[in-house]
Design an enzyme around this catalytic site. Structure first.
Site, PDB file in Angstrom:
ATOM      1  N   SER A   6       0.862  -1.187   0.000  1.00 27.52           N
ATOM      2  CA  SER A   6       0.000   0.000   0.000  1.00 27.52           C
ATOM      3  C   SER A   6       0.893   1.230   0.000  1.00 27.52           C
ATOM      4  CB  SER A   6      -0.905   0.011   1.235  1.00 27.52           C
ATOM      5  OG  SER A   6      -1.779  -1.094   1.214  1.00 27.52           O
TER       6      SER A   6
ATOM      7  N   LYS B  94      -7.165   1.799  -2.568  1.00 29.75           N
ATOM      8  CA  LYS B  94      -6.725   1.408  -1.225  1.00 29.75           C
ATOM      9  C   LYS B  94      -6.754   2.594  -0.269  1.00 29.75           C
ATOM     10  CE  LYS B  94      -5.221  -0.987   2.197  1.00 29.75           C
ATOM     11  NZ  LYS B  94      -4.027  -1.824   2.225  1.00 29.75           N
TER      12      LYS B  94
ATOM     13  N   LYS C 116       0.819   5.387   8.306  1.00 33.12           N
ATOM     14  CA  LYS C 116       1.510   5.515   7.010  1.00 33.12           C
ATOM     15  C   LYS C 116       0.506   5.673   5.880  1.00 33.12           C
ATOM     16  CE  LYS C 116       2.256   1.964   4.759  1.00 33.12           C
ATOM     17  NZ  LYS C 116       1.604   1.188   3.662  1.00 33.12           N
TER      18      LYS C 116
END
Length: 295
Positions: free
Chosen positions: A96, A171, A239
């Site tokens: 990701s 995502k 993140k």
């Protein structure tokens, strides 16, 4: 396509590799962590000493590492995949990362003759183990059809969203929804506990209605059992939300609720809870209300 390379053998990578092996694929793996390599080679995978060597042994290489810098390193760095590309090699990044990084890495690999797709996943460790991940794919339509059988060995849902980078846009959207769902669940259960109503009973009452969700069913039982071992770590969700907010900033898209949840997760990092499951952010709300949510 039978010869698969896999780079990155962490919480997600190890069970994904096992599912590929169960499906009959020949697997060559690389990781810097010897114990993780041993855990996968014990099930029949071969080891290669560099990402370039993985590429030379494979028809398709999958990368599953933490973030954009790590993908750049294993793909384009010294001894990276790009140095082992043979014409027509497929590279599928299932990490990701930022969509712009996907496009840049994909363009560099395409220049060396590889076919690149970004294919981040959702579902966490439990769905990686049982092979029911959801995969969001960006890339050429023909390339998607070529790699779909491999991805389907690890997933229940494999959907092409668009061209390279689109998978990571999907995502980012997924991580926004998950983060806000966990925060909403946390506030709701803390409210119930503070009001003197059993959180378990509230959960059972609302899960079948409009408030019900996959996130609620996955996280509420763990929270009430005080289980915060990671399926997906808070630091990794931070993140992802950093990539969300950076992308939104570049596009001039305001995301006030996402920014608020990011601050909650940053507070948990400051509290030393970054390795806990992201469901653990409920403790932020518990601390404010001086209450504990449990069965």
């Amino acid at each position: 396509m039978k010869k698969i390379g896999f780079i990155g053998l962490g919480i997600m990578g190890k069970p994904m590799c096992r599912n590929l092996l169960r499906a009959g694929y020949e697997l060559t793996v690389f990781s810097r962590t010897a114990a993780n390599v041993e855990a996968v080679t014990a099930h029949g995978a071969a080891y290669a000493p560099t990402p370039a060597d993985v590429a030379r042994e494979s028809e398709l290489v999958i990368t599953m590492v933490p973030d954009s810098p790590q993908v750049r390193e294993v793909a384009l760095g010294e001894n990276g995949i790009i140095h082992g590309v043979t014409p027509g090699l497929y590279v599928v990044d299932m990490s990701s990362i930022a969509p712009l990084a996907s496009r840049e890495i994909g363009a560099a690999l395409a220049g060396a003759g590889a076919r690149f797709l970004d294919a981040p996943v959702s579902g966490g460790e439990p769905k990686a183990i049982d092979g029911t991940l959801s995969v969001m794919v960006g890339g050429d339509a023909a390339d998607f059809e070529a790699v779909k059988p491999v991805l389907s060995a690890m997933a229940a849902s494999v959907v092409r969203v668009g061209e390279v980078g689109a998978g990571n846009v999907a995502k980012l959207a997924n991580q926004v929804v998950v983060a806000l769902n966990i925060a909403a669940m946390s506030e709701a259960l803390v409210l119930a506990a503070k009001a003197g109503v059993e959180p378990e009973m509230v959960y059972q009452a609302i899960r079948g209605g409009l408030a019900g969700s996959t996130v609620l069913d996955a996280k509420a039982p763990l929270v009430m059992d005080r289980k915060f071992d990671p399926g997906f770590r808070i630091r990794l969700h931070v993140k992802d939300l950093a990539n969300v907010l950076q992308t939104a900033n570049n596009l001039h898209v305001p995301l006030p609720f996402t920014a608020s949840v990011m601050e909650v997760m940053q507070a948990m990092l400051a509290d030393g809870c970054g390795e806990d499951d992201h469901g653990g952010i409920i403790r932020y709300f518990e601390k404010l209300a001086h209450v504990t949510v449990s069965r």
